[in-house]
Design a protein around this motif. Sequence first.
Motif, PDB file in Angstrom:
ATOM      1  N   LEU A 101      40.621 -13.272   7.237  1.00  0.00           N
ATOM      2  CA  LEU A 101      40.343 -12.023   6.533  1.00  0.00           C
ATOM      3  C   LEU A 101      40.245 -10.874   7.530  1.00  0.00           C
ATOM      4  CD1 LEU A 101      37.596 -13.258   4.029  1.00  0.00           C
ATOM      5  CD2 LEU A 101      40.052 -13.032   3.619  1.00  0.00           C
ATOM      6  N   VAL A 102      41.170  -9.918   7.426  1.00  0.00           N
ATOM      7  CA  VAL A 102      41.116  -8.745   8.305  1.00  0.00           C
ATOM      8  C   VAL A 102      41.158  -7.424   7.543  1.00  0.00           C
ATOM      9  CG1 VAL A 102      42.093  -9.970  10.266  1.00  0.00           C
ATOM     10  CG2 VAL A 102      43.614  -8.734   8.716  1.00  0.00           C
ATOM     11  N   GLY A 103      41.552  -7.445   6.280  1.00  0.00           N
ATOM     12  CA  GLY A 103      41.521  -6.225   5.478  1.00  0.00           C
ATOM     13  C   GLY A 103      40.112  -5.993   4.967  1.00  0.00           C
ATOM     14  N   LEU A 104      39.479  -4.909   5.412  1.00  0.00           N
ATOM     15  CA  LEU A 104      38.084  -4.657   5.047  1.00  0.00           C
ATOM     16  C   LEU A 104      38.003  -3.619   3.924  1.00  0.00           C
ATOM     17  CD1 LEU A 104      36.357  -4.536   8.554  1.00  0.00           C
ATOM     18  CD2 LEU A 104      36.474  -6.439   6.941  1.00  0.00           C
ATOM     19  N   PRO A 105      37.563  -4.005   2.747  1.00  0.00           N
ATOM     20  CA  PRO A 105      37.449  -3.066   1.631  1.00  0.00           C
ATOM     21  C   PRO A 105      36.167  -2.251   1.723  1.00  0.00           C
ATOM     22  CG  PRO A 105      36.711  -5.221   0.931  1.00  0.00           C
ATOM     23  CD  PRO A 105      37.154  -5.377   2.366  1.00  0.00           C
ATOM     24  N   ASN A 106      36.073  -1.204   0.910  1.00  0.00           N
ATOM     25  CA  ASN A 106      34.800  -0.484   0.752  1.00  0.00           C
ATOM     26  C   ASN A 106      33.927  -1.317  -0.190  1.00  0.00           C
ATOM     27  OD1 ASN A 106      35.691   1.608   2.300  1.00  0.00           O
ATOM     28  ND2 ASN A 106      35.944   3.065   0.637  1.00  0.00           N
TER      29      ASN A 106
END
Length: 352
Positions: free
Chosen positions: A274-279
């Motif tokens: 997991l590398v996409g960091l959401p708000n």
Amino acid sequence: MPANTIPEKFTGWAAMAKDKDLVQWSYTPKPFEEGDIDIRITHCGICGTDVHTLECGWDNTTYPIVAGHEIVGEIVRVGKNVKGLKVGQRVGVGCQSDSCGKCPECKSNKENYCREASVMTYNGVFSDGARSQGGYADYIRVPFHFAIPVPDAIDSASAAPLFCAGVTTYMPLKEAGVKKGMSVGVVGVGGLGHLGIQWAKAMGADHVTAISIDEAAKPDASELGADRYLLVNDPEQIKKANRSIDVLLVTVVSRSTNFADLVSLMNTGGKILLVGLPNGTYDGFPPWAMCERNISIITSLIGSPSNIQEMLKLAAKKKVRVWVEKRPMSDVNAALEDMRAAKAHFRYVLEN
């Protein structure tokens, strides 16, 4: 360049408050120490983290703020204690610009996980209380340990995004042990994903699957080296791809992301990165399905100076290239708007 010709104040494009256009702003950098270097910035990539921070998406922004942590430029001043770098050399700076240097993480070349005094390249605070400001500017001052030489084989515009997007996708794939004989999937064919596909190939993966929400990115995925293209919202395609992936790099998460579908793609013992960091938070993981397949989750945070050095060497050797569109630094507001509108193909790089 003699120290007395470097301006006492640097000038950057700053957000003075949330939801405001950036304006030119002059500010005093951290006091120069003998372990510091000054860099005249030539290029700075625009990262999704810049947008999150400028908009206070993670609720921790201090204004005024000059964003930008994909920085390439020329050294114009070095302190007496600087080692291995010299005036005139081309270097880059990524997301981090200082650490304590003393904790177990720093001593084991994992400065990106420093537990005591990590300083982000912008929106951070140095030990003397000075605030860090980033690369949407004419100059930057940083401790020399966090400035990495750029290989001659990589041009400056392409090098800039490697200092964040590059190492952010390289590190988890490395830690997952990607190698010959493995099958890798990459969710999202964008600023991060287009690099993830190339890293997987560069590390020797036999088969790489690009995964997206529509057909638009299929030609790009093929050109980047992907062997297969899956539509994540097509149940039939997902069903046919059951148990076909060893390592899955997730670079983007949308509200429609169904993690149960992603888990169904995984082989037994597979690893989800997991590398996409959401708000906000990730949700929707199916615990039973993950247990039944012995699925593990790997997360990582940027990379250390030594990680960035090895990544740059691999990029030069394997000809990993960033797809960039160059924009004048003065065009930063328009470029940010285009970034928000997902028009980048795949990274915007600002030029001085």
